[in-house]
Design an enzyme around this catalytic site. Sequence first.
Site, PDB file in Angstrom:
ATOM      1  N   ASP A   1       0.978  -1.119  -0.069  1.00  0.00           N
ATOM      2  CA  ASP A   1       0.016  -0.046   0.083  1.00  0.00           C
ATOM      3  C   ASP A   1       0.784   1.228   0.102  1.00  0.00           C
ATOM      4  OD1 ASP A   1      -2.628   1.093   0.253  1.00  0.00           O
ATOM      5  OD2 ASP A   1      -1.882   1.739   2.258  1.00  0.00           O
TER       6      ASP A   1
ATOM      7  N   GLU B   1       2.003  -0.626  -4.965  1.00  0.00           N
ATOM      8  CA  GLU B   1       1.026   0.513  -5.296  1.00  0.00           C
ATOM      9  C   GLU B   1       1.759   1.712  -5.414  1.00  0.00           C
ATOM     10  OE1 GLU B   1      -2.837   3.145  -4.044  1.00  0.00           O
ATOM     11  OE2 GLU B   1      -1.534   2.505  -2.439  1.00  0.00           O
TER      12      GLU B   1
HETATM   13  C1  GLC Z   1      -4.183   2.974  -0.935  1.00  0.00           C
HETATM   14  C2  GLC Z   1      -5.587   2.088  -0.901  1.00  0.00           C
HETATM   15  C3  GLC Z   1      -6.816   2.807  -0.441  1.00  0.00           C
HETATM   16  C4  GLC Z   1      -6.284   3.522   1.015  1.00  0.00           C
HETATM   17  C5  GLC Z   1      -5.120   4.275   1.032  1.00  0.00           C
HETATM   18  C6  GLC Z   1      -4.658   4.631   2.536  1.00  0.00           C
HETATM   19  O1  GLC Z   1      -4.487   4.026  -1.817  1.00  0.00           O
HETATM   20  O2  GLC Z   1      -5.497   1.589  -1.835  1.00  0.00           O
HETATM   21  O3  GLC Z   1      -7.771   2.209  -0.422  1.00  0.00           O
HETATM   22  O4  GLC Z   1      -7.318   4.278   1.419  1.00  0.00           O
HETATM   23  O5  GLC Z   1      -3.979   3.416   0.451  1.00  0.00           O
HETATM   24  O6  GLC Z   1      -4.366   3.412   3.068  1.00  0.00           O
END
Ligand code: GLC
Length: 507
Positions: A198, A256
């Site tokens: 994440d 991500e």
């Molecule tokens: C990432 C996740 C999202 C979340 C954010 C904070 O972007 O995909 O769903 O709200 O991180 O953890």
Amino acid sequence: MSPWWQDGVIYQIYPRSFADSNDDGVGDLAGILDRLDYLEWLGVDGLWLNPINPSPNKDWGYDVSDYCDVHPELGDMATLERLVTEAARRGIRILLDIVPNHSSDQHPWFQDSRSSRSAAHRDWYVWADGKDGGPPNNWQSVFGGPTWTLDETTGQWYLHNFLPEQSDLNWWTQDVWEAFDDILRFWFDRGIAGFRIDVAHGIVNDRELRDDPPDPDAAGRLKPVYSMNRPETHEIFRRWRKICEQYDPARLLVGETHVLDPVVMASYYGDGDELQLAFNFACVYAPFEAERLRRVIEQTEAAIPAGGWPVWTLSNHDVVRFPTRWCQGDEAKIRCALLVVLLLRGTPVLYYGDEIGLEQQAVPEEAVLDFAGNRDGARTPMRWSDEPGVGFTSEGVEPWLPFGSGPDVASQRDDPGSILTLCRDLLAVRRERDDLRAGAYASLPSPEGIWAWSRGAGHAIAVNLGESEATVDLTGTILVGTDRDRDGERVESGLRLGPAEGALLQT
Ligand code: GLC
Ligand code: CA
């Protein structure tokens, strides 16, 4: 031999919304277990589960209060271990989501950290004195407002790049590094095949907490060059990669990497010693137009280092589902989009529901659970059938988010013309042909509106995303057309494609 994830297809599951095994309206791990036969039939190789850890659910699992356990609503460790074993019997691996940028404010680490300035975990989080009666610097939260909250107990401010209930961990503290080494090993030792990381690009914050500069491309916003995207992040990934390589097969890291510049995205592959896969948001946010999309793919291919491997995705739990965002619900376009994502060079990641063309759902205001207000429509229950409970749960059970409406698995499963069958056939053809898994990508010349590319020496794909019929200079045999009546057609003097039509050819 290439690693499993290079040849394979990953399927993202939002666990609360996939299948509810115990009729409490919330999807769970046992529900996923029940659906493994379906996933095997579909032909996917890995499942990425959104966070399954205990969490107060301010951000639905992205506020973790225990990194080494399972949320009781979703199941327990024994069920997870059963899921890993049963999935493995079907050739499917399980990936989890890890949230290293922040924990929940309810995590015992933070509870201790905020208790006093001399607490053992004080420096596991980012604390600073205010400036001129305000926060320590100008950083903005991704969810709006300042990234700082003043904590009365100790009179200092703590950092949160997201919600105040998601306190940022301090990656300038060695103990935090070691804690995460242990978390990785904890799960890898239990057979977890890897992690989606994440906010991968945002884990480290500037040590000196320097102000972010204005963003020249977004009026009123700041460019997060100090609050995120710090060079030290690469060190974390190099370290984690070493841990991954100590396992057999090596564990997978998918970041991500929410950055739009393909070159910055590609930097997270390092020298082949950081992430194996870095999500490509430039593609997610590109319009579904031949020219523009082709350019994004070419830039991505050019940016990724030699030996690096792209990853493609159309939907996830944060963005509007692609059948709505890209295709406005037009089935012909949905079929084209699936053809594209499954036939580029790289690992495709499907989001549950993509395979039936599930659209973004309208969630009435009183049912909204996402504090950000707009992501629930991509997180509604999987539609397995048109029975009451949509096959997600039993009749009469109130689901945690509304069922919505639209296609379902049962009605598409045996229909040779369905989106689901197309998707499954594309997965099968990928598996059978080396070119479609490993073959190089090269753009091919094509008339306006059409995007065409070759894979390896023997295959080509073309999609017409324009308004009118056009012909692309290709010969061969159609293996899979978005119009299934054309499967097997010999193409002798150019491939003619109507609007929103595409085909895979053996050339
Ligand atoms: C990432 C996740 C999202 C979340 C954010 C904070 O972007 O995909 O769903 O709200 O991180 O953890
Ligand atoms: Ca349940």
